[in-house]
Design an enzyme around this catalytic site. Structure first.
Site, PDB file in Angstrom:
ATOM      1  CD  GLU A   1      -5.250  -6.106  -0.987  1.00 29.83           C
ATOM      2  OE1 GLU A   1      -5.547  -6.711   0.071  1.00 29.83           O
ATOM      3  OE2 GLU A   1      -4.700  -4.802  -0.954  1.00 29.83           O
TER       4      GLU A   1
ATOM      5  CB  CYS B   1      -8.727  -4.911  -3.096  1.00 29.28           C
ATOM      6  SG  CYS B   1      -7.403  -3.456  -2.762  1.00 29.28           S
TER       7      CYS B   1
ATOM      8  CB  CYS C   1     -10.748  -2.867   0.971  1.00 26.39           C
ATOM      9  SG  CYS C   1     -10.078  -2.421  -0.670  1.00 26.39           S
TER      10      CYS C   1
ATOM     11  CB  CYS D   1      -5.295  -1.516  -1.521  1.00 23.35           C
ATOM     12  SG  CYS D   1      -6.712  -0.470  -0.619  1.00 23.35           S
TER      13      CYS D   1
ATOM     14  CD  GLU E   1      -1.509   5.083   4.351  1.00 15.86           C
ATOM     15  OE1 GLU E   1      -2.351   4.053   4.969  1.00 15.86           O
ATOM     16  OE2 GLU E   1      -0.908   5.849   5.249  1.00 15.86           O
TER      17      GLU E   1
ATOM     18  CG  ASN F   1      -0.509  -0.040   2.518  1.00 14.33           C
ATOM     19  OD1 ASN F   1       0.146  -0.989   2.812  1.00 14.33           O
ATOM     20  ND2 ASN F   1      -0.992   0.638   3.437  1.00 14.33           N
TER      21      ASN F   1
END
Length: 165
Positions: free
Chosen positions: A80, A120, A117, A78, A69, A67
């Site tokens: 994935e 994803c 999530c 993310c 940010e 991930n």
């Protein structure tokens, strides 16, 4: 009156649960360790929640992501999706066989498996549909149990896809 016309459909998902990473098949154990290494490179200064993902391709190639940010939180990405888009951009015709995911937090030890999530799941689902073959998914927290699903569709059984467009 609508209840008389309603048809009930039951959707079930089967998962496998391993007590620890040490119980995983050798190939998956190696892949999960690649996800753990990728997680260590995550850039998560805001959420303090690091995720690593690793894809095992049919060719034997392993592609990882973590991930990322930024200060315009939550516009990061993310692990994935970072990894799946890397697969798609570098190996557009490749078939994905297995996905391994792991996560950790600086505020607690994650002992329960952390699933992808919703965003994803949607993105991963499209790739599984595109390649017309299942992708096994293994996910864990920082330690403890590992959950395995036989496909991404087990995580998102009623998905939105290109057939609706």
């Amino acid at each position: 009156m609508d209840q008389l016309l309603m048809k009930k459909v039951e959707i079930t998902t089967s998962i496998s649960v391993y007590d620890s990473i040490d119980e995983l098949p050798k190939e998956v154990f190696t892949l999960m360790n690649k996800a753990i290494e990728a997680k260590k490179k995550a850039y998560a200064p805001y959420s303090k929640f690091s995720v690593g993902a690793a894809f095992y391709l049919e060719s034997g190639e392993i592609i990882t992501g973590n991930n990322q940010e930024n200060a315009a939180y939550p516009s990061g990405m993310c692990a994935e999706r970072v990894a799946i888009w890397k697969v798609s951009s570098e190996y557009p015709e490749a078939k994905i066989k297995i996905l391994a995911i792991t996560a950790s937090s600086s505020s607690q030890v994650l002992k329960e498996p952390v699933a992808p999530c919703g965003a994803c799941r949607q993105t991963l689902s499209e790739y599984e549909l595109k390649q017309n073959s299942n992708v096994e998914v293994y996910f864990m927290g920082e330690e403890g149990k590992v959950i395995k699903t036989n496909s991404i569709s087990d995580l998102l059984p009623i998905a939105f896809d290109k057939s609706f467009l």
